[in-house]
Design an enzyme around this catalytic site. Structure first.
Site, PDB file in Angstrom:
ATOM      1  N   LYS A   1      17.610  23.490 -48.732  1.00  0.00           N
ATOM      2  CA  LYS A   1      18.696  24.550 -49.131  1.00  0.00           C
ATOM      3  C   LYS A   1      19.139  25.456 -48.012  1.00  0.00           C
ATOM      4  O   LYS A   1      19.939  25.915 -47.565  1.00  0.00           O
ATOM      5  CB  LYS A   1      18.387  25.096 -50.597  1.00  0.00           C
ATOM      6  CG  LYS A   1      19.518  26.008 -50.917  1.00  0.00           C
ATOM      7  CD  LYS A   1      20.796  25.343 -51.015  1.00  0.00           C
ATOM      8  CE  LYS A   1      21.959  26.054 -51.624  1.00  0.00           C
ATOM      9  NZ  LYS A   1      23.142  25.563 -51.820  1.00  0.00           N
ATOM     10  N   SER A   2      17.683  26.384 -47.715  1.00  0.00           N
ATOM     11  CA  SER A   2      17.841  27.263 -46.743  1.00  0.00           C
ATOM     12  C   SER A   2      17.154  26.818 -45.654  1.00  0.00           C
ATOM     13  O   SER A   2      15.788  26.594 -45.527  1.00  0.00           O
ATOM     14  CB  SER A   2      17.085  28.633 -47.126  1.00  0.00           C
ATOM     15  OG  SER A   2      17.592  28.880 -48.499  1.00  0.00           O
TER      16      SER A   2
END
Length: 631
Positions: free
Chosen positions: A626-627
């Protein structure tokens, strides 16, 4: 374990936990795969797995394949345990030195050198904080570290450089995590560490030091308004589905207090925004992935609404070339998390240019030698006194690294986004960019009150338009069944719909693993037409605009070659008269701003339902996180 579960959305391939028991003995359990596998291993232990201090981690492979030996935490001589986000770039040099000193390696990771280095410094000092501070001087790269040692059983040390790290403040207990969401069940009070911070935690104290000076520093305690239910699935099967349907409210929250019935409030970008916007001659947008696509849409809007040049660039490319920077350029960085490594580094690079006070500075890679910098560091056509390179960050996470580095900050208020494939963050980024460009045009008298009112009115209609688009879910679910045996797809769009086509292709490949490409529809004859046959789905976006007739001609080219056409069109268009096309009609309000956002909702639903048919992991697609906090 609950904290690990709340970080599952970030993407990982293994997990592990280490605890110090009441006698300060170190115990560790690691597992490949989902956190459930770690839970099963803990449950199968002969002895209770307990302790009052511990560290745990979900690993996403960078150095070394997914395996139990490569999983975190890493331990040295059963004395020091470490968890690490980021990359130690000089780990090979450190590893050779440590091997020569007799240290044994049990993994292929860069993180194991961290454990050895800290243990080595502990032989010189019995204080864990001091050992970590000394070790950090040897590390090059990015890291968020959690460290504990058997000789300091009441102490947890954390350090941050480049990767996010937050301290959870409790009562008689303290925590560290890479994300606030991991700690919401235990606290809503947080300290956000900054680059170069080293924190020493015990149950009754938190001390933070600068690794550069060794001196104590103060960081404020922030109260988070997030709650546990904000990151729960509720009635939805997947977070992505939940977040797609949260978009009407996300747009409402993003617009709240920033718009009236007929006006955009420039002050929503900060008290100095009007003065900054008045001096802007051009815009340079820097982002990655989905955020980059938002910037591409904004390029069309900028030329249309503001009438000034706009350049959009992938952050990882901007960092490693020699950009010619013109004075009076507004740099806009976009990131959902505010921790995207390349975007953050690009912003820091701009700030470094300003510090050098040279407009037109040619940047060099950070690894270049000082002599290289001296040879290539200036290309100035203006005086340094006139330098004006303001920065604006559009972000969804308050207190993120990106928000601390920029002159102006616009928070999108999308709420937590758990699914790896970004949905509501993208939509709210587009809303933020629409507000930005309208604000610049307003300050510079480049648009009249009537057009400002028209844009404001269109934005206020967006939540309802998105809700109407979501009403096509059953129709799109049926169309998605055609993709059950497909391996390739082609997306077509013109104007602002071209970057929306790029975003649609990205979503499809991210979560369904179907190879998908996007092209401007006018480029069909320049190559993509060679791919068209009866096995190739072609998805076209057809708003009711001045390019519609051109697009119709492109679609006939596809039809003549047997391509399977899926068309998302305006409800007032007539493409549906083609019996060989599968058509979804949408109400888009025709506006240049509302139309691309509305059509994107339909493509999100298509990707989601194709992924369901393909049986893939919708929220945590393989190989993705996600990040993206490393390069």
């Amino acid at each position: 374990m609950e904290g690990l579960r709340r970080l599952e959305y970030r993407g990982y391939d293994s997990s592990g936990m280490a605890l110090l028991d009441a006698d300060a003995n170190l115990h560790r359990v690691r597992a490949i795969g989902k956190i459930k596998q770690l839970e099963n291993k803990v449950d199968a232990l002969d002895e209770p797995f307990t302790g009052q201090i511990g560290i745990a981690h979900t690993r996403w492979a960078t150095h070394g394949i997914p395996s139990e030996n490569n999983a975190h935490p890493h331990i040295c001589n059963n004395k020091v345990a470490v968890v690490h986000n980021g990359i130690i770039e000089n780990y090979q040099t450190l590893k050779h030195k440590q091997l020569a000193a007799g240290y044994k390696f049990t993994s292929e990771t860069d993180t194991e050198v961290v454990a050895h280095e800290i243990f080595d410094n502990l032989t010189e000092s019995d204080d864990l904080l001091d050992a970590v501070m000394q070790s950090l001087k040897s590390f090059e790269g990015a890291y968020a570290l959690g460290v504990m040692a058997t000789d300091n059983p009441d102490t947890l040390v954390a350090a941050r450089k480049g990767s996010p790290l937050v301290i959870g403040v409790g009562i008689g207990e303290h925590f560290i995590a890479s994300d606030v969401s991991a700690l919401l069940p235990v606290t809503q009070n947080f300290i956000f560490l900054e680059d170069g911070d080293v924190a020493c935690l015990s149950r009754d104290r938190i001390e933070i030091f600068s690794v550069l000076t060794g001196e104590r520093v103060e960081r404020p305690i922030k109260h988070s308004n997030l709650n546990i239910t904000a990151v729960e699935l509720g009635k939805h099967r997947h977070y992505m589905h939940k977040e797609i349907f949260e978009q009407p409210q996300a747009v409402i929250d993003t617009l709240e207090g920033r718009i009236t019935q007929d006006q955009i409030l420039v002050s929503s970008f900060g008290p100095t925004a009007e003065a900054i916007f008045a001096s802007v001659n051009r815009i340079h947008i820097i982002a990655c992935g989905t955020s980059y696509h938002a910037g591409m849409v904004a390029k069309y809007w900028t030329e249309d609404i503001v009438g000034i040049p706009c350049q959009v660039e992938v952050a990882s490319e901007f960092r490693y070339r020699n950009p010619v920077i013109e004075n009076h350029t507004l740099f806009v960085t976009i990131s959902q998390s505010g921790e995207t490594a390349d975007t953050l580094a690009a912003l820091q690079q701009i700030n470094a240019m300003r510090q050098n006070k040279t407009a037109g500075l040619r940047s060099r890679r950070a690894s270049d030698t000082q002599s290289d910098h001296q040879d290539n560091s200036t290309l100035s056509s203006t005086s340094s006194d006139a330098l004006n390179l303001p920065t604006l960050s559009i972000c969804n996470v308050a207190e993120s690294s990106l928000t601390r580095e920029a002159d102006l900050v616009f928070l999108t208020h999308a709420g937590p986004e758990i699914g790896v494939a970004s949905t509501k963050a993208f939509t709210t980024q587009l809303v933020a960019l629409a507000l930005l460009l309208t604000s610049i045009g307003k300050v510079q008298n480049r648009l009249d009150d009537g057009r400002e009112a028209m844009i404001a009115g269109g934005l206020q209609k967006l939540p309802n338009l998105i809700t109407m688009a979501l009403g096509h879910e059953d129709e799109i679910r049926r169309i998605s069944e055609d993709f059950a045996d497909k391996q390739h797809a082609l997306f077509l769009g013109r104007g602002t719909m071209y970057p929306i086509a790029l975003e649609g292709a990205l979503k499809l490949k991210e979560i369904s693993y179907i190879h998908a490409e996007a092209y401007p529809a006018g480029e069909l004859k320049h190559g993509p037409l060679a791919l068209i046959d009866e096995t190739m789905p072609v998805i076209a976006i057809a708003p009711l605009d001045d390019l519609l007739e051109k697009l119709k001609s492109n679609l006939q080219e596809v039809k003549a070659r047997g391509g399977q056409m899926i068309v998302f069109e305006d409800e007032r268009s007539d493409i549906s008269s083609e019996n060989s096309f599968k058509v979804v009609k949408a109400t888009t309000n025709v506006g240049r701003i509302t139309a691309p956002i509305t059509y994107n909702i339909l493509l999100q639903l298509l990707s989601y339902h194709v992924a369901l048919i393909k049986g893939t992991d919708v929220d945590q697609p393989r190989n993705l996180a996600k990040s993206v906090t490393v390069e």
